[in-house]
Design a protein around this motif. Sequence first.
Motif, PDB file in Angstrom:
ATOM      1  N   ARG A 124       0.832  -1.198   0.000  1.00  0.00           N
ATOM      2  CA  ARG A 124       0.000   0.000   0.000  1.00  0.00           C
ATOM      3  C   ARG A 124       0.869   1.251   0.000  1.00  0.00           C
ATOM      4  NH1 ARG A 124      -2.403  -0.763   4.498  1.00  0.00           N
ATOM      5  NH2 ARG A 124      -3.844  -2.317   3.651  1.00  0.00           N
ATOM      6  N   GLN A 125       1.947   1.233   0.825  1.00  0.00           N
ATOM      7  CA  GLN A 125       2.857   2.380   0.860  1.00  0.00           C
ATOM      8  C   GLN A 125       3.575   2.541  -0.476  1.00  0.00           C
ATOM      9  OE1 GLN A 125       5.413   1.598   4.161  1.00  0.00           O
ATOM     10  NE2 GLN A 125       3.926   2.267   5.696  1.00  0.00           N
ATOM     11  N   ARG A 126       3.987   1.413  -1.084  1.00  0.00           N
ATOM     12  CA  ARG A 126       4.669   1.478  -2.366  1.00  0.00           C
ATOM     13  C   ARG A 126       3.736   2.041  -3.446  1.00  0.00           C
ATOM     14  NH1 ARG A 126       5.687  -3.438  -2.749  1.00  0.00           N
ATOM     15  NH2 ARG A 126       7.668  -3.429  -1.620  1.00  0.00           N
ATOM     16  N   LYS A 127       2.508   1.634  -3.403  1.00  0.00           N
ATOM     17  CA  LYS A 127       1.556   2.136  -4.384  1.00  0.00           C
ATOM     18  C   LYS A 127       1.352   3.636  -4.219  1.00  0.00           C
ATOM     19  CE  LYS A 127      -1.005  -2.175  -4.989  1.00  0.00           C
ATOM     20  NZ  LYS A 127      -2.308  -2.868  -4.783  1.00  0.00           N
ATOM     21  N   ILE A 128       1.278   4.095  -2.962  1.00  0.00           N
ATOM     22  CA  ILE A 128       1.088   5.526  -2.721  1.00  0.00           C
ATOM     23  C   ILE A 128       2.286   6.309  -3.246  1.00  0.00           C
ATOM     24  CG2 ILE A 128       0.913   7.271  -0.913  1.00  0.00           C
ATOM     25  CD1 ILE A 128      -0.646   5.207   0.744  1.00  0.00           C
ATOM     26  N   ILE A 129       3.488   5.803  -2.993  1.00  0.00           N
ATOM     27  CA  ILE A 129       4.707   6.484  -3.458  1.00  0.00           C
ATOM     28  C   ILE A 129       4.761   6.504  -4.979  1.00  0.00           C
ATOM     29  CG2 ILE A 129       7.217   6.340  -3.500  1.00  0.00           C
ATOM     30  CD1 ILE A 129       7.084   5.196  -0.664  1.00  0.00           C
ATOM     31  N   GLU A 130       4.401   5.375  -5.600  1.00  0.00           N
ATOM     32  CA  GLU A 130       4.423   5.315  -7.058  1.00  0.00           C
ATOM     33  C   GLU A 130       3.398   6.265  -7.665  1.00  0.00           C
ATOM     34  OE1 GLU A 130       3.808   1.266  -7.995  1.00  0.00           O
ATOM     35  OE2 GLU A 130       5.839   0.619  -7.432  1.00  0.00           O
ATOM     36  N   VAL A 131       2.228   6.322  -7.071  1.00  0.00           N
ATOM     37  CA  VAL A 131       1.195   7.225  -7.583  1.00  0.00           C
ATOM     38  C   VAL A 131       1.636   8.676  -7.459  1.00  0.00           C
ATOM     39  CG1 VAL A 131      -1.143   8.085  -7.186  1.00  0.00           C
ATOM     40  CG2 VAL A 131      -0.710   5.620  -7.184  1.00  0.00           C
ATOM     41  N   GLU A 132       2.233   9.009  -6.305  1.00  0.00           N
ATOM     42  CA  GLU A 132       2.724  10.372  -6.123  1.00  0.00           C
ATOM     43  C   GLU A 132       3.811  10.716  -7.128  1.00  0.00           C
ATOM     44  OE1 GLU A 132       3.997  10.607  -2.117  1.00  0.00           O
ATOM     45  OE2 GLU A 132       1.965  10.824  -1.286  1.00  0.00           O
ATOM     46  N   LYS A 133       4.693   9.768  -7.393  1.00  0.00           N
ATOM     47  CA  LYS A 133       5.766  10.007  -8.356  1.00  0.00           C
ATOM     48  C   LYS A 133       5.199  10.205  -9.754  1.00  0.00           C
ATOM     49  CE  LYS A 133      10.211   8.105  -9.882  1.00  0.00           C
ATOM     50  NZ  LYS A 133       9.944   8.338 -11.307  1.00  0.00           N
ATOM     51  N   GLU A 134       4.232   9.388 -10.132  1.00  0.00           N
ATOM     52  CA  GLU A 134       3.626   9.536 -11.454  1.00  0.00           C
ATOM     53  C   GLU A 134       2.950  10.896 -11.593  1.00  0.00           C
ATOM     54  OE1 GLU A 134       1.025   6.273 -12.006  1.00  0.00           O
ATOM     55  OE2 GLU A 134       2.644   4.773 -12.212  1.00  0.00           O
ATOM     56  N   ARG A 135       2.226  11.301 -10.563  1.00  0.00           N
ATOM     57  CA  ARG A 135       1.561  12.606 -10.613  1.00  0.00           C
ATOM     58  C   ARG A 135       2.577  13.739 -10.691  1.00  0.00           C
ATOM     59  NH1 ARG A 135      -3.086  11.948  -5.893  1.00  0.00           N
ATOM     60  NH2 ARG A 135      -4.381  10.400  -7.005  1.00  0.00           N
ATOM     61  N   ARG A 136       3.644  13.620  -9.911  1.00  0.00           N
ATOM     62  CA  ARG A 136       4.667  14.662  -9.900  1.00  0.00           C
ATOM     63  C   ARG A 136       5.360  14.761 -11.251  1.00  0.00           C
ATOM     64  NH1 ARG A 136       6.867  13.108  -5.674  1.00  0.00           N
ATOM     65  NH2 ARG A 136       8.498  11.799  -6.550  1.00  0.00           N
ATOM     66  N   ASP A 137       5.721  13.597 -11.835  1.00  0.00           N
ATOM     67  CA  ASP A 137       6.391  13.600 -13.136  1.00  0.00           C
ATOM     68  C   ASP A 137       5.475  14.161 -14.223  1.00  0.00           C
ATOM     69  OD1 ASP A 137       8.574  12.500 -11.916  1.00  0.00           O
ATOM     70  OD2 ASP A 137       8.097  10.423 -12.502  1.00  0.00           O
ATOM     71  N   THR A 138       4.200  13.847 -14.111  1.00  0.00           N
ATOM     72  CA  THR A 138       3.250  14.353 -15.112  1.00  0.00           C
ATOM     73  C   THR A 138       3.170  15.871 -15.053  1.00  0.00           C
ATOM     74  OG1 THR A 138       1.959  12.307 -14.942  1.00  0.00           O
ATOM     75  CG2 THR A 138       0.873  14.217 -15.924  1.00  0.00           C
ATOM     76  N   LYS A 139       3.071  16.406 -13.841  1.00  0.00           N
ATOM     77  CA  LYS A 139       2.986  17.856 -13.680  1.00  0.00           C
ATOM     78  C   LYS A 139       4.264  18.550 -14.121  1.00  0.00           C
ATOM     79  CE  LYS A 139      -1.174  18.271 -12.032  1.00  0.00           C
ATOM     80  NZ  LYS A 139      -2.210  19.048 -12.784  1.00  0.00           N
ATOM     81  N   LEU A 140       5.417  17.926 -13.807  1.00  0.00           N
ATOM     82  CA  LEU A 140       6.685  18.547 -14.175  1.00  0.00           C
ATOM     83  C   LEU A 140       6.916  18.530 -15.680  1.00  0.00           C
ATOM     84  CD1 LEU A 140       9.033  17.144 -11.365  1.00  0.00           C
ATOM     85  CD2 LEU A 140       8.160  19.479 -11.590  1.00  0.00           C
ATOM     86  N   ASN A 141       6.406  17.516 -16.352  1.00  0.00           N
ATOM     87  CA  ASN A 141       6.578  17.419 -17.798  1.00  0.00           C
ATOM     88  C   ASN A 141       5.622  18.333 -18.562  1.00  0.00           C
ATOM     89  OD1 ASN A 141       8.637  15.514 -17.594  1.00  0.00           O
ATOM     90  ND2 ASN A 141       7.172  13.805 -17.505  1.00  0.00           N
ATOM     91  N   GLU A 142       4.607  18.805 -17.898  1.00  0.00           N
ATOM     92  CA  GLU A 142       3.660  19.704 -18.557  1.00  0.00           C
ATOM     93  C   GLU A 142       4.259  21.104 -18.682  1.00  0.00           C
ATOM     94  OE1 GLU A 142       0.066  19.651 -16.374  1.00  0.00           O
ATOM     95  OE2 GLU A 142      -0.529  17.623 -17.030  1.00  0.00           O
ATOM     96  N   ALA A 143       4.028  21.744 -19.793  1.00  0.00           N
ATOM     97  CA  ALA A 143       4.511  23.113 -19.994  1.00  0.00           C
ATOM     98  C   ALA A 143       3.668  24.089 -19.175  1.00  0.00           C
ATOM     99  CB  ALA A 143       4.459  23.471 -21.475  1.00  0.00           C
ATOM    100  N   LEU A 144       4.320  25.175 -18.751  1.00  0.00           N
ATOM    101  CA  LEU A 144       3.612  26.187 -17.975  1.00  0.00           C
ATOM    102  C   LEU A 144       2.597  26.906 -18.856  1.00  0.00           C
ATOM    103  CD1 LEU A 144       6.562  27.702 -15.916  1.00  0.00           C
ATOM    104  CD2 LEU A 144       4.866  26.048 -15.154  1.00  0.00           C
TER     105      LEU A 144
END
Length: 279
Positions: A68-88
């Motif tokens: 459960r903790q691993r899934k939460i960390i992976e989900v957070e990482k995916e969300r963070r990478d998605t936001k960072l890859n998006e242009a302002l």
Amino acid sequence: MIMCNSHRETGSPGTMSTKGQEEEEEDYMSDTFINSLQDIRPGMPMARKIKESYQKEEKHKEANIKNRQRKIIEVEKERRDTKLNEALGNENKGFALLQKMGYKKGQALGKKGDGIVEPIPLNIKTGRSGIGHEEMIKRKAEENLENYKRKIQTRKHAEEQATDDFRMRMRNKKEEIKLKSDFSKSQRACLLLDEQKGISTPRELWYWPKLQQETNEETEEDDDDDNITEEELDVLDKLQILTSYLRGEHLFCIWCGTTYQDEEDMVSNCPGDTAEDHN
């Protein structure tokens, strides 16, 4: 009597039905019921199967929590990478302010346009240590490595120094043994050559081997003075003095093992008056 009998007959079926109910119910005092219960008293050992099932259940719970903790960390990482890859876009307040000041997308920052083009990368801190802790750990690791290298170098230098000291001691020991051997040969040769010339008393007591020295009253009187002179000289000094006496008095070289005819013959054929000259 009849009433009693009738009463006994009417009462006996009721009695039989009660016994049947008691037989159908479990006997709480029987061994079967007692053995079926789990002993939960503190300090009492569990049954092996119960213990294994309990441990299995605990491991399963721990695995679920980790997943459960691993899934939460992976989900957070995916969300963070998605936001960072998006242009302002215009919804970003900082980007909107830059556009109001004349900034265009893809343009470098600065008055002269020599600044950065891409945003400053975001470094996510996942650990719980304070700021600078990783640098401190890295610095300590480097210091430990330097100290280890220094210790290895010091130990290596000490080993080399010990080896050199050992070699020097062995070399000195061999040289000392060689000097004593040459001095002993010189004493024996001096005794033999002096006797051939009819010399009954050595020029110095230590010119001859001690076992062959004559002990008369004259030598005993002069013994104290000779011992003082002898103690002041080491083996090398004695060897040089004695070989010089043999070469001058008897024209004999202990390293050549030859008695020469005259001084000119010795100078011409003898390499020198030291052991190194004969090597």
